[in-house]
Design an enzyme around this catalytic site. Sequence first.
Site, mmCIF file in Angstrom:
data_model
loop_
_atom_site.group_PDB
_atom_site.id
_atom_site.type_symbol
_atom_site.label_atom_id
_atom_site.label_comp_id
_atom_site.label_asym_id
_atom_site.label_seq_id
_atom_site.Cartn_x
_atom_site.Cartn_y
_atom_site.Cartn_z
ATOM 1 N N HIS A 88 -60.336 -7.252 -26.192
ATOM 2 C CA HIS A 88 -59.342 -8.282 -25.866
ATOM 3 C C HIS A 88 -59.299 -8.475 -24.349
ATOM 4 O O HIS A 88 -59.432 -7.516 -23.589
ATOM 5 C CB HIS A 88 -57.962 -7.876 -26.392
ATOM 6 C CG HIS A 88 -56.982 -8.998 -26.303
ATOM 7 N ND1 HIS A 88 -56.311 -9.304 -25.142
ATOM 8 C CD2 HIS A 88 -56.600 -9.922 -27.222
ATOM 9 C CE1 HIS A 88 -55.555 -10.373 -25.360
ATOM 10 N NE2 HIS A 88 -55.711 -10.759 -26.610
ATOM 11 N N GLU A 157 -61.609 -16.207 -27.208
ATOM 12 C CA GLU A 157 -60.310 -16.418 -26.568
ATOM 13 C C GLU A 157 -60.522 -16.667 -25.075
ATOM 14 O O GLU A 157 -60.670 -15.705 -24.307
ATOM 15 C CB GLU A 157 -59.426 -15.179 -26.739
ATOM 16 C CG GLU A 157 -59.149 -14.789 -28.167
ATOM 17 C CD GLU A 157 -57.887 -13.932 -28.291
ATOM 18 O OE1 GLU A 157 -56.968 -14.394 -28.964
ATOM 19 O OE2 GLU A 157 -57.824 -12.846 -27.709
HETATM 20 P P1 13P Z 1 -51.337 -16.304 -26.948
HETATM 21 O O1 13P Z 1 -51.385 -16.892 -28.328
HETATM 22 O O2 13P Z 1 -49.979 -15.792 -26.556
HETATM 23 O O3 13P Z 1 -51.939 -17.200 -25.935
HETATM 24 O O4 13P Z 1 -52.268 -15.004 -27.011
HETATM 25 C C1 13P Z 1 -53.502 -15.100 -27.610
HETATM 26 C C2 13P Z 1 -54.065 -13.760 -27.752
HETATM 27 O O5 13P Z 1 -54.302 -13.074 -26.776
HETATM 28 C C3 13P Z 1 -54.314 -13.266 -29.110
HETATM 29 O O6 13P Z 1 -55.043 -12.100 -29.097
#
Ligand code: 13P
Length: 236
Positions: A88, A157
């Site tokens: 992450h 992400e």
């Molecule tokens: P947000 O949805 O708060 O932007 O976070 C995304 C995330 O890091 C999920 O792992």
Amino acid sequence: MIIASNLKTNLTREKTISYLMDVENFLDKNNSDQEIYVFPAQSSLNPHHGKVVQGAQNAYATQNGAFTGEIGLEQLEEFDVKTILIGHSERRHILGESQEKLVEKFNFYKSHGFKIVYCVGEPLEVREQGEDVMMKYLELQYEGIDTSYDKLIIAYEPVWAIGTGLTPTLEDISKIHLKLKEKSSAPLLYGGSVKVETARDILACDGVDGVLVGSGALKVENFCQMIKFAEELNNN
Ligand code: 13P
């Protein structure tokens, strides 16, 4: 589809248990067969049996040992946790985990048969340098990772979209996902500021197999609404 909620450093154990129960009740009531994951804070883990898969946000690549502040396989097994989030962006960029350490973690939990949700994503300054630079940056995050592991889920992400309210355009999400899909046939989730208002359109994008949601899923009713969108899209 895969709908996952990363609770990060939010919700007490009591609130997490009630969150999980609410999701279970929703799934039962709606007869939903979507694949649902919830990643609670470490101290909020609790044995959970149901349709929702409970995963760990992080753990050290060890059975047990002297790793102050970390938990290992032994602590996860106590709660029947067999799913883990690795790579992450908050662990890469805030906690300073290197690709080498992530690969070590990946291989350790793979060797114990864990389902792994492996995250990749680029910071804004990389994205601003154009598509080639960005794809090369993302490629490095695949280095050392067994992309054909059968219990792998990948989450794209973009760092600049996490917790900012910003998201790439739907066209960009599709374009990047289709490129990333050339690297692995694992299901590919989008994460970064997914909200109940945007989830349906994102889930409908080509190349998107689900979403990994942080703040937008903290309210359980919003998370359930996203599951409902997935259900509707699946039935279309
Ligand atoms: P947000 O949805 O708060 O932007 O976070 C995304 C995330 O890091 C999920 O792992």
